[in-house]
Write a protein that holds these residues in place. Structure first.
Motif, short mmCIF file in Angstrom:
data_model
loop_
_atom_site.label_atom_id
_atom_site.label_comp_id
_atom_site.label_asym_id
_atom_site.label_seq_id
_atom_site.Cartn_x
_atom_site.Cartn_y
_atom_site.Cartn_z
N ILE A 1 -5.77 8.77 2.17
CA ILE A 1 -5.12 8.05 3.26
C ILE A 1 -6.15 7.36 4.14
N ASP A 2 -7.29 8.00 4.33
CA ASP A 2 -8.35 7.38 5.12
C ASP A 2 -8.76 6.04 4.50
N GLY A 3 -8.74 5.95 3.19
CA GLY A 3 -9.06 4.69 2.52
C GLY A 3 -8.12 3.56 2.88
N PRO A 11 -6.02 -4.47 4.17
CA PRO A 11 -5.46 -5.51 5.04
C PRO A 11 -4.11 -5.08 5.60
N SER A 12 -3.78 -5.61 6.77
CA SER A 12 -2.48 -5.34 7.39
C SER A 12 -1.98 -6.64 8.02
N SER A 13 -0.69 -6.93 7.84
CA SER A 13 -0.10 -8.14 8.42
C SER A 13 -0.32 -8.14 9.93
N PHE A 16 6.27 -5.94 7.11
CA PHE A 16 5.16 -5.07 6.75
C PHE A 16 5.32 -4.42 5.38
N ILE A 17 6.31 -4.90 4.60
CA ILE A 17 6.52 -4.34 3.27
C ILE A 17 5.32 -4.62 2.37
N ARG A 18 4.61 -5.74 2.63
CA ARG A 18 3.38 -6.02 1.89
C ARG A 18 2.35 -4.93 2.15
N ASP A 19 2.25 -4.53 3.40
CA ASP A 19 1.30 -3.49 3.77
C ASP A 19 1.59 -2.20 3.01
N VAL A 20 2.87 -1.89 2.86
CA VAL A 20 3.27 -0.68 2.13
C VAL A 20 2.74 -0.74 0.70
N GLY A 21 2.93 -1.88 0.02
CA GLY A 21 2.45 -2.03 -1.35
C GLY A 21 0.95 -1.95 -1.45
N ILE A 22 0.26 -2.61 -0.53
CA ILE A 22 -1.21 -2.60 -0.55
C ILE A 22 -1.72 -1.18 -0.36
N CYS A 23 -1.17 -0.45 0.60
CA CYS A 23 -1.64 0.91 0.87
C CYS A 23 -1.26 1.87 -0.25
N ALA A 24 -0.09 1.70 -0.83
CA ALA A 24 0.31 2.55 -1.96
C ALA A 24 -0.65 2.36 -3.12
N GLN A 25 -0.96 1.12 -3.44
CA GLN A 25 -1.90 0.85 -4.54
C GLN A 25 -3.29 1.40 -4.22
N THR A 26 -3.70 1.28 -2.97
CA THR A 26 -5.01 1.82 -2.56
C THR A 26 -5.06 3.32 -2.81
N LEU A 32 -3.13 5.13 -4.90
CA LEU A 32 -3.02 5.44 -6.33
C LEU A 32 -4.32 5.15 -7.08
N LEU A 33 -5.01 4.09 -6.71
CA LEU A 33 -6.30 3.81 -7.37
C LEU A 33 -7.33 4.89 -7.05
N GLN A 34 -7.33 5.37 -5.82
CA GLN A 34 -8.22 6.47 -5.46
C GLN A 34 -7.86 7.75 -6.22
N ALA A 35 -6.56 7.98 -6.39
CA ALA A 35 -6.11 9.16 -7.13
C ALA A 35 -6.60 9.11 -8.57
#
Length: 192
Positions: free
Chosen positions: A30-32, A37-39, A100-110, A112-115
């Motif tokens: 989550i820290d990552g 980016p955020s809208s 902010f739905i874009r932000d949700v996708g960006i953070c989710a992918q961030t 999952l990639l770390q996972a």
């Protein structure tokens, strides 16, 4: 290389429940997201960690998985995720959460990639009732659930295959439980 991590980051729907994910690793992921980016740089997203068994047992039945495979029990009993991250949008920060739905996708992918980089995997779950999740976790009214990430050590095999131009991109499983995910070819997604 990032491309290798991207190829390993699949929608996993079966997990080894004996391999747990501790709170400190979830917090690291989550820290990552703070660097994503955020809208309007508003940063309205917040996260609710679910990793204790009592809460896992509340959330799992409220999630609906793999709409394209309705006849299968997914995830199978005994192969549930060992953690969930509920991505929330704080309406006190962002009145109109739709932008902010874009932000949700960006953070989710961030996350999952770390996972994947850490040897885990996950699945984005958008098929859930936000009110039921809010009630189950006693969330404040200003915190709207937008997406659920199911996380764990994957115990299923997923293979990427090329999809022909007219072929379906629906994912599927064979009789052995092997999961296949068709992906469009590069030449089919470039517009000239």
């Amino acid at each position: 290389m990032l491309t290798d991590i991207l190829k390993k980051s699949r929608s996993y729907r079966s997990f080894d429940e004996s391999v747990k994910i501790n709170e400190s690793l979830l917090l690291e992921w989550i820290d990552g997201t703070r660097y994503a980016p955020s809208s309007i740089n508003r940063q309205p997203l917040k996260y609710r960690l679910v990793f204790m068994q009592e809460e896992l047992d509340k959330i799992q039945p409220l999630t609906h998985w793999a709409r394209a495979l309705p006849k299968l029990e997914i995830p199978p009993k005994g192969h549930y995720p060992v953690a969930f991250i509920i991505i929330l949008c704080d309406t006190d920060i962002a009145g109109n959460t739709d932008i902010f739905i874009r932000d949700v996708g960006i953070c989710a992918q961030t996350i999952l990639l770390q996972a994947v980089e850490a040897g885990y995997g996950g699945c984005m779950i958008g098929n859930f009732n936000p009110k039921a999740i809010s009630d189950a976790l006693c969330l404040h009214e200003n915190l709207q659930p937008k997406l659920i990430l199911a996380l764990g050590k994957p115990d299923e095999e997923i293979t990427l295959v090329d999809a022909d131009t007219c072929e379906s991109t629906n994912y599927y499983r064979d009789d052995n439980g092997h999961h296949f995910v068709p992906k469009r070819k590069l030449e089919d997604i470039i517009v000239k």
